[in-house]
Enzyme design. Structure first.
Site, PDB file in Angstrom:
ATOM      1  N   HIS A 237       0.810  -1.216   0.000  1.00 60.60           N
ATOM      2  CA  HIS A 237       0.000   0.000   0.000  1.00 60.60           C
ATOM      3  C   HIS A 237       0.847   1.271   0.000  1.00 60.60           C
ATOM      4  O   HIS A 237       0.441   2.295  -0.560  1.00 60.60           O
ATOM      5  CB  HIS A 237      -0.919   0.024   1.224  1.00 60.60           C
ATOM      6  CG  HIS A 237      -1.963  -1.042   1.193  1.00 60.60           C
ATOM      7  ND1 HIS A 237      -2.718  -1.377   2.300  1.00 60.60           N
ATOM      8  CD2 HIS A 237      -2.396  -1.869   0.206  1.00 60.60           C
ATOM      9  CE1 HIS A 237      -3.554  -2.344   1.996  1.00 60.60           C
ATOM     10  NE2 HIS A 237      -3.378  -2.665   0.729  1.00 60.60           N
TER      11      HIS A 237
ATOM     12  N   ALA B  59      -3.407  -9.681   5.542  1.00 61.43           N
ATOM     13  CA  ALA B  59      -3.202  -9.389   4.126  1.00 61.43           C
ATOM     14  C   ALA B  59      -1.981  -8.495   3.923  1.00 61.43           C
ATOM     15  O   ALA B  59      -1.721  -8.040   2.806  1.00 61.43           O
ATOM     16  CB  ALA B  59      -4.438  -8.734   3.521  1.00 61.43           C
ATOM     17  N   PHE B  60      -1.237  -8.211   4.985  1.00 58.84           N
ATOM     18  CA  PHE B  60       0.116  -7.646   4.934  1.00 58.84           C
ATOM     19  C   PHE B  60       0.213  -6.279   4.254  1.00 58.84           C
ATOM     20  O   PHE B  60       1.214  -5.976   3.606  1.00 58.84           O
ATOM     21  CB  PHE B  60       1.077  -8.639   4.251  1.00 58.84           C
ATOM     22  CG  PHE B  60       0.849 -10.056   4.653  1.00 58.84           C
ATOM     23  CD1 PHE B  60       0.969 -10.434   5.991  1.00 58.84           C
ATOM     24  CD2 PHE B  60       0.464 -11.020   3.736  1.00 58.84           C
ATOM     25  CE1 PHE B  60       0.733 -11.745   6.394  1.00 58.84           C
ATOM     26  CE2 PHE B  60       0.234 -12.326   4.123  1.00 58.84           C
ATOM     27  CZ  PHE B  60       0.361 -12.691   5.450  1.00 58.84           C
ATOM     28  N   CYS B  61      -0.810  -5.432   4.408  1.00 62.90           N
ATOM     29  CA  CYS B  61      -0.816  -4.103   3.783  1.00 62.90           C
ATOM     30  C   CYS B  61      -0.560  -4.195   2.278  1.00 62.90           C
ATOM     31  O   CYS B  61       0.039  -3.299   1.673  1.00 62.90           O
ATOM     32  CB  CYS B  61       0.217  -3.173   4.442  1.00 62.90           C
ATOM     33  SG  CYS B  61      -0.167  -2.784   6.152  1.00 62.90           S
ATOM     34  N   ALA B  62      -1.010  -5.310   1.694  1.00 64.28           N
ATOM     35  CA  ALA B  62      -0.943  -5.520   0.243  1.00 64.28           C
ATOM     36  C   ALA B  62      -2.171  -6.338  -0.116  1.00 64.28           C
ATOM     37  O   ALA B  62      -2.093  -7.469  -0.572  1.00 64.28           O
ATOM     38  CB  ALA B  62       0.338  -6.239  -0.149  1.00 64.28           C
TER      39      ALA B  62
END
Length: 455
Positions: free
Chosen positions: A136, A379-382
């Site tokens: 992100h 979701a790992f900032c992605a």
């Protein structure tokens, strides 16, 4: 008659290969409580989120703190020391990423801050091209009608072709291509040099998000032929709130200051109905306010420590442990690894996965509560990347588990997480768990927090 002593024929001793010497981390022997009442040494397998502090960084910070003072605006000796330390750090970071002597080093809070600064500095009307699987931090700062988001193809060669096609559709004028060095979801290395070559053919500049790459592999602006690199110190074993944007100076010299205030100005004049301001050139232009001299010194110290130990040792350490991890994970029933370009693509020590029938959040909680292991789930900032890859893997969930290795990882950590996952798959959790505020938690969790937290 004397007898000659004939030396016995011995087989030369076989010595075990020496483990590569890598920088030591703070907290390597920290113990944490389990829900069962035992204590174990903490296995930090979440380096991709934030890496532990290097011992050399802690020592460097301790050395500086007695001299802590203002930067750039003080005549006192301590202030002069801090100013010198702060400016020296620019040269250290510049060399760490192989930047040109004329490139500017702007210190920021982290790579997200650095990419937002660059987004504010891009000339009006410029075209920006990104890949939609980016973190992100690299995806969200670019907005407007001249932003093109490429749906990431399934092969590196496909990504190169897709970039060429996208740039061919952009209007004339300034162009910027934003690339990721290593995926924070899968660890896969992107073909940065090849993508940069495509960008150059269209006269575009290239910004590289190296936040996940820099702790694992050397970054070289000149060798990769990119224009800008962003870094986060907290992923580089310097958790003191610093980062950097390194690259070409021209856009940064003329852009509106990222923040306004002291330090960013050359002069301010009261014209009655308005204030007349002359802004300083970059990097000072974008560093208003009292700078984070401790964080910057920690950042530079981490860069120096890694460089001095040598990248060969860092890469060898990670490769040995990551090979062991992936081999073990692939023996787990229901294991599904997330991958953008395929399992054979070269990657740093990051793996995201699901286990059939196991909730990723519960897996992470069980690993922590019952085994003293720290991993990441979500979701790992992605979100776009993670959800697309989960769909391709047929996982039936929108979250995954991520294990990320680093300098503090040991073979025992790898074996422990593999044993824990095998046990979980075979027998389920050993404790009762419930959802609390949207996350799994042990029922009646008996683990005490450290006194400085609980008190």
């Amino acid at each position: 008659m004397s007898l000659a002593v004939i030396p016995a024929q011995t087989t030369p001793a076989v010595t075990a290969p020496t483990a590569p010497v890598v920088p030591a981390v703070v907290g390597a022997h920290t113990t944490v409580p389990l829900v069962t009442g035992e204590r174990v040494t903490y296995a930090n397998l979440d380096h991709g989120a934030s890496a532990p502090c290097l011992a050399a960084v802690r020592d460097a910070v301790d050395e500086l703190l007695p001299y802590y003072a203002s930067v750039h605006r003080g005549a006192g000796f301590a202030s002069q020391v801090c100013t010198k330390v702060y400016e020296q750090a620019r040269d250290v970071v510049r060399k760490f990423v192989g930047a040109h002597a004329t490139d500017v080093v702007v210190f920021t809070r982290n790579s997200t801050d650095a990419l937002n600064l660059l987004a504010r500095s891009v000339p009006k009307g410029a075209s920006v091209v990104t890949f939609d699987t980016d973190h992100h931090a690299a995806l969200l700062p670019w907005r407007g009608p001249r932003v093109t988001r490429i749906a990431t193809p399934e092969t590196p060669q496909g990504a190169i072709g897709a970039l060429e096609e996208a740039l061919g559709r952009t209007p004339e004028g300034a162009r910027l291509v934003v690339l990721t060095g290593a995926s924070n979801v899968t660890g896969e290395l992107w073909p940065v040099r090849e993508l940069a070559a495509v960008a150059r053919r269209f006269g575009a500049r290239i910004a590289l998000d190296a936040a996940q790459l820099a702790p694992h592999r050397p970054v070289d602006i000149q060798a990769l032929d990119v224009d800008y690199v962003v870094l986060s110190a907290h992923k580089l074993y310097a958790p003191y709130g610093s980062g950097a944007l390194v690259g070409r100076a021209d856009w940064l010299h003329v852009a509106e200051p990222y923040l306004v205030g002291g330090g960013a100005t050359k002069h301010v004049v009261d014209w009655g109905d308005h204030l007349g301001v002359g802004w300083a050139p970059a990097p000072e232009r974008h560093e208003a306010g009292s700078p984070n001299v401790v964080g910057v010194h920690a950042f530079a110290s981490a860069c120096q420590s890694i460089t001095q130990h040598g990248w060969d040792a860092v890469i060898a350490h990670e490769t040995e442990l990551f090979t062991r991890l992936r081999a073990g994970l692939n023996t787990l029933p229901g294991f599904r690894e997330l991958s953008i370009f395929g399992a054979a693509q070269e990657r740093v020590g990051v793996v995201s996965f699901t286990l059939d029938g196991q909730d990723p959040g519960l897996v992470a909680t069980v690993l922590s509560a019952e085994h003293g292991i720290g991993v990441r789930d979500g979701a790992f900032c992605a979100h776009i990347a993670t959800r697309r890859l989960l769909g391709q893997a047929g996982s039936g969930t929108d979250r995954a588990v991520r294990i990320s290795l680093g300098l503090g990882t040991t073979a025992e950590h790898i074996d422990r997480v593999l044993d824990a996952l095998r046990d979980l798959v075979a027998h389920g959790p050993g404790w009762k768990y419930e959802i609390v505020d949207g996350r799994w938690a042990p029922v009646n969790d008996p683990r005490p927090l450290p006194p400085f937290v609980a008190g």
